[in-house]
Design an enzyme around this catalytic site. Structure first.
Site, PDB file in Angstrom:
ATOM      1  CG  HIS A   1      -1.889   1.157   1.244  1.00  8.86           C
ATOM      2  ND1 HIS A   1      -3.238   0.982   1.443  1.00  8.86           N
ATOM      3  CD2 HIS A   1      -1.715   2.493   1.080  1.00  8.86           C
ATOM      4  CE1 HIS A   1      -3.848   2.165   1.399  1.00  8.86           C
ATOM      5  NE2 HIS A   1      -2.934   3.106   1.192  1.00  8.86           N
TER       6      HIS A   1
ATOM      7  CG  HIS B   1      -0.798   7.082  -1.043  1.00 10.93           C
ATOM      8  ND1 HIS B   1      -2.017   7.197  -1.663  1.00 10.93           N
ATOM      9  CD2 HIS B   1      -1.020   6.425   0.115  1.00 10.93           C
ATOM     10  CE1 HIS B   1      -2.957   6.640  -0.900  1.00 10.93           C
ATOM     11  NE2 HIS B   1      -2.375   6.157   0.189  1.00 10.93           N
TER      12      HIS B   1
ATOM     13  CE  LYS C   1      -7.882   2.126  -0.601  1.00  9.01           C
ATOM     14  NZ  LYS C   1      -6.748   3.006  -0.320  1.00  9.01           N
TER      15      LYS C   1
ATOM     16  CG  HIS D   1      -9.931   4.457   3.374  1.00 10.78           C
ATOM     17  ND1 HIS D   1      -8.733   5.114   3.479  1.00 10.78           N
ATOM     18  CD2 HIS D   1     -10.681   4.894   4.419  1.00 10.78           C
ATOM     19  CE1 HIS D   1      -8.763   5.915   4.535  1.00 10.78           C
ATOM     20  NE2 HIS D   1      -9.925   5.809   5.118  1.00 10.78           N
TER      21      HIS D   1
ATOM     22  CG  HIS E   1      -4.936   2.245   5.739  1.00 12.99           C
ATOM     23  ND1 HIS E   1      -6.271   2.254   6.010  1.00 12.99           N
ATOM     24  CD2 HIS E   1      -4.777   2.943   4.585  1.00 12.99           C
ATOM     25  CE1 HIS E   1      -6.893   2.930   5.066  1.00 12.99           C
ATOM     26  NE2 HIS E   1      -6.015   3.345   4.192  1.00 12.99           N
TER      27      HIS E   1
ATOM     28  CG  ASP F   1      -1.634   4.848   4.003  1.00 13.91           C
ATOM     29  OD1 ASP F   1      -1.741   5.219   2.820  1.00 13.91           O
ATOM     30  OD2 ASP F   1      -2.371   5.274   4.921  1.00 13.91           O
TER      31      ASP F   1
HETATM   32  C1  NCD Z   1      -3.636   9.071   1.970  1.00 15.64           C
HETATM   33  C2  NCD Z   1      -3.151  10.102   0.966  1.00 15.64           C
HETATM   34  O1  NCD Z   1      -2.649  11.148   1.380  1.00 15.64           O
HETATM   35  O2  NCD Z   1      -3.254   9.862  -0.247  1.00 15.64           O
HETATM   36  N1  NCD Z   1      -3.651   9.674   3.262  1.00 15.64           N
HETATM   37  C3  NCD Z   1      -3.607   9.016   4.442  1.00 15.64           C
HETATM   38  O3  NCD Z   1      -3.713   9.675   5.469  1.00 15.64           O
HETATM   39  N2  NCD Z   1      -3.429   7.723   4.508  1.00 15.64           N
HETATM   40  C4  NCD Z   1      -4.958   8.549   1.569  1.00 15.64           C
HETATM   41  C5  NCD Z   1      -5.324   7.264   2.279  1.00 15.64           C
HETATM   42  O4  NCD Z   1      -4.663   6.245   2.098  1.00 15.64           O
HETATM   43  O5  NCD Z   1      -6.287   7.264   3.033  1.00 15.64           O
HETATM   44 ZN    ZN Z   2      -3.335   5.049   1.579  1.00 16.35          ZN
END
Ligand code: NCD
Ligand code: ZN
Length: 351
Positions: free
Chosen positions: A13, A15, A99, A136, A174, A247
């Site tokens: 996971h 970003h 997702k 999520h 998460h 995450d």
């Molecule tokens: C994530 C993001 O910033 O893209 N933020 C987070 O707090 N985890 C989005 C997500 O995974 O919920």
């Molecule tokens: Zn995330």
């Protein structure tokens, strides 16, 4: 113990963002992880296979020379995702899941799903074709206390879905609560969860240590100590239902240090080192490899990585910030120490 060698891990996971931000953060993940499930919440969101393939090319183009890293792409479900997209995604060989963001649950979730009933035909097709759903898991009902949104999501949405589509493979992303741990452990086969480093290492006091701490704010928000302890105990007991998903969610310093700061913690700079700390604190370093390098691959039906990675028990100080396009990125533990350091990769012996 002063060094720990494990099979090279994967991040289930992550970003990575796009453009200059992608270029700024990708080297951290590529130095540690062989593969990562890349989240689709760009602006605009990655909702089609064609967009995911384009995004994948941008990720590959941003890799440092010599890096061995495979981005595993995902699509962002909306109320309008056509069931035929599941076939296209599957046929591409590059998309590894869809997702589900409940609309409004987190960063860039505005175009998420407003009611799970809208996407039942898509979910049915995913179940038929064995495509993974990443969830999520928080309700967005403003009447629900922010610390209760995950347990309520289990009751209202996830538990009924798991029963309604018995073939659907689901990753509860998460997770942050004992309720989620117990749900996953008690669920039918084909249900698993990712766990972040921040939810293993910190509780909600970290949001208010000496003042409000925007860099400890993420979604789902940090929980009480008893919840953190339940998560740590679950992952260090070695169940294959739990695996690593950082995450890591970078946001420009400006977007965090403001009156209404974004949710997201950047952890890719120490994406395996932080987990080593958590597992060591629980006396369970022997369970780290399964969590980081085997359980996730098994769930996704992918081979284990052949290469290894070595961590050395040698504290280092995390920089106050890293470059991030035109702004700065404040990493988890900024200006503080982390107990484990990544050893430089050793040259492979010639065959
Ligand atoms: C994530 C993001 O910033 O893209 N933020 C987070 O707090 N985890 C989005 C997500 O995974 O919920
Ligand atoms: Zn995330």
């Amino acid at each position: 113990m002063t060094a720990l060698t494990i099979r090279r891990p994967d991040d289930w996971h992550l970003h990575l963002r796009d453009g200059a931000e992608l270029a700024a953060v990708l080297p951290f993940s590529a130095a540690r992880f062989a593969r990562a499930i890349v989240m689709p919440n760009l602006k605009p969101a990655v909702t089609s296979t064609a967009q995911a393939l384009d995004y994948r090319r941008r990720v590959l183009a941003a890799l440092p020379a010599g890096a061995a890293f495979e981005p595993l792409m995902t699509l962002y479900l909306t109320d309008d995702t056509p069931a035929a997209e599941v076939e296209r995604a599957r046929a591409s060989g590059c998309v590894f899941g869809f997702k589900l963001y409940p609309a409004g649950a987190t960063t860039h979730s505005e175009s998420g799903v407003t009611d799970i009933r809208h996407i039942m035909p898509v979910l049915e097709r995913m179940a038929e074709l064995g495509v993974v759903l990443q969830v999520h898991g928080e309700v967005t009902d403003p009447a629900v206390d922010v610390f209760e949104r995950e347990p309520r999501f289990i009751e209202r949405t996830l538990a009924p879905l798991v029963e309604r589509l018995p073939q659907l493979r689901i990753v509860f992303e998460h997770i942050t609560t004992r309720a989620a741990v117990n749900f996953v452990l008690g669920a039918r086969a084909g249900v698993a969860a990712t766990v972040t480093p921040q939810h293993l290492l910190m509780n909600r006091n970290a949001l208010f240590a000496g003042g409000i701490r925007p860099h400890h704010y993420c979604a789902p928000v940090l929980k009480a100590e008893a919840e953190r302890a339940a998560l740590l105990s679950a992952v260090t007991r070695g169940s294959a239902r739990f695996f690593l998903g950082t995450d890591s969610a970078p946001h420009a310093r400006r977007a965090k240090e403001t009156a209404c700061g974004c949710a997201g913690i950047f952890s890719a700079h120490a994406g395996i080192e932080l987990y080593a700390e958590a597992f060591e604190a629980a006396g369970a370093l022997d369970k780290l490899e399964g969590f980081a390098a085997r359980h996730g691959a098994d769930f996704y039906g992918l081979p284990h990585n052949a290469a290894t990675l070595t961590l050395v028990r040698e504290p280092w100080k995390v920089p106050d910030h890293y470059p991030f396009g035109a702004d700065q990125l404040v990493p988890l533990r900024a200006g503080e120490r982390i107990a484990w350091r990544l050893a430089p990769p050793t040259a492979r012996p010639h065959p």
